[in-house]
Write a protein that holds these residues in place. Sequence first.
Motif, short mmCIF file in Angstrom:
data_model
loop_
_atom_site.label_atom_id
_atom_site.label_comp_id
_atom_site.label_asym_id
_atom_site.label_seq_id
_atom_site.Cartn_x
_atom_site.Cartn_y
_atom_site.Cartn_z
N MET A 82 9.74 -0.97 -1.85
CA MET A 82 9.37 -0.86 -0.45
C MET A 82 8.15 0.04 -0.33
SD MET A 82 11.32 0.41 3.00
CE MET A 82 12.09 -1.16 3.13
N HIS A 83 7.27 -0.32 0.56
CA HIS A 83 6.07 0.47 0.81
C HIS A 83 6.38 1.68 1.68
CE1 HIS A 83 3.38 -2.43 -0.97
NE2 HIS A 83 3.90 -3.40 -0.24
N ARG A 84 5.44 2.63 1.68
CA ARG A 84 5.51 3.80 2.55
C ARG A 84 4.10 4.11 3.03
NH1 ARG A 84 9.04 7.42 3.84
NH2 ARG A 84 8.39 9.43 4.62
N ILE A 85 3.97 4.35 4.33
CA ILE A 85 2.67 4.64 4.94
C ILE A 85 2.59 6.13 5.24
CG2 ILE A 85 1.13 4.16 6.87
CD1 ILE A 85 2.81 1.58 7.33
N THR A 86 1.44 6.71 4.96
CA THR A 86 1.18 8.10 5.33
C THR A 86 -0.11 8.11 6.15
OG1 THR A 86 2.16 8.89 3.26
CG2 THR A 86 0.78 10.45 4.49
N LEU A 87 -0.03 8.76 7.30
CA LEU A 87 -1.20 8.94 8.16
C LEU A 87 -1.64 10.39 8.05
CD1 LEU A 87 -3.21 8.17 10.40
CD2 LEU A 87 -1.38 8.67 12.06
N LEU A 88 -2.86 10.61 7.59
CA LEU A 88 -3.44 11.95 7.52
C LEU A 88 -4.31 12.14 8.76
CD1 LEU A 88 -4.64 11.96 3.79
CD2 LEU A 88 -2.47 12.80 4.71
N GLY A 89 -4.03 13.18 9.51
CA GLY A 89 -4.78 13.43 10.73
C GLY A 89 -4.75 14.89 11.09
N LYS A 90 -5.09 15.17 12.34
CA LYS A 90 -5.02 16.55 12.83
C LYS A 90 -4.75 16.50 14.33
CE LYS A 90 -9.86 17.27 13.99
NZ LYS A 90 -10.96 18.20 13.98
N PRO A 91 -4.20 17.58 14.86
CA PRO A 91 -3.93 17.63 16.30
C PRO A 91 -5.21 17.50 17.12
CG PRO A 91 -2.78 19.41 15.15
CD PRO A 91 -3.72 18.77 14.17
N TRP B 224 7.25 5.58 7.53
CA TRP B 224 5.93 6.20 7.60
C TRP B 224 6.07 7.64 8.01
CZ3 TRP B 224 2.96 7.89 11.89
CH2 TRP B 224 3.55 7.71 13.14
N GLU B 225 5.04 8.41 7.70
CA GLU B 225 5.01 9.82 8.06
C GLU B 225 3.59 10.20 8.44
OE1 GLU B 225 5.70 12.54 4.82
OE2 GLU B 225 4.55 11.32 3.43
N ASP C 244 1.60 3.87 -0.06
CA ASP C 244 2.16 4.27 -1.35
C ASP C 244 1.27 5.29 -2.05
OD1 ASP C 244 4.22 2.43 -0.86
OD2 ASP C 244 3.11 0.81 -1.83
N GLY C 245 0.67 6.19 -1.25
CA GLY C 245 -0.13 7.27 -1.80
C GLY C 245 -1.57 6.90 -2.13
N VAL C 246 -1.96 5.65 -1.89
CA VAL C 246 -3.30 5.18 -2.20
C VAL C 246 -4.06 4.97 -0.89
CG1 VAL C 246 -4.66 3.33 -3.26
CG2 VAL C 246 -2.49 4.06 -4.30
N GLN C 247 -5.30 5.45 -0.82
CA GLN C 247 -6.08 5.31 0.40
C GLN C 247 -6.27 3.84 0.75
OE1 GLN C 247 -9.70 7.60 0.61
NE2 GLN C 247 -10.51 6.32 2.24
N HIS C 248 -5.96 3.51 2.00
CA HIS C 248 -6.08 2.14 2.49
C HIS C 248 -7.20 2.01 3.52
CE1 HIS C 248 -4.95 -1.75 4.12
NE2 HIS C 248 -4.88 -1.21 5.31
#
Length: 78
Positions: free
Chosen positions: A1-10, A33-34, A58-62
């Motif tokens: 299963m895939h997992r999405i991570t969103l990197l951002g800031k307030p 996702w997180e 999955d830890g790879v930039q998309h």
Amino acid sequence: MHRITLLGKPGCHLCADAREIIARVAGELGVPWEEVDINSSDELRERYWEMIPVTLIDGVQHDFWRVSEDRLRAALAA
């Protein structure tokens, strides 16, 4: 299963747009996702500061700056 991570800031309006798309797609497809604040890590801040929001699958930039819903769906179907 895939997992999405969103990197951002307030306070980032592009991050809010990305969050909305990711939450919708992940919810429809049942993909976890997180969201991670880029300020939580010196390494993340140095690597991705000028690209936020950044989407990882999955830890790879998309994607960065903007999330393409169609492209995200295609990547998660693979």
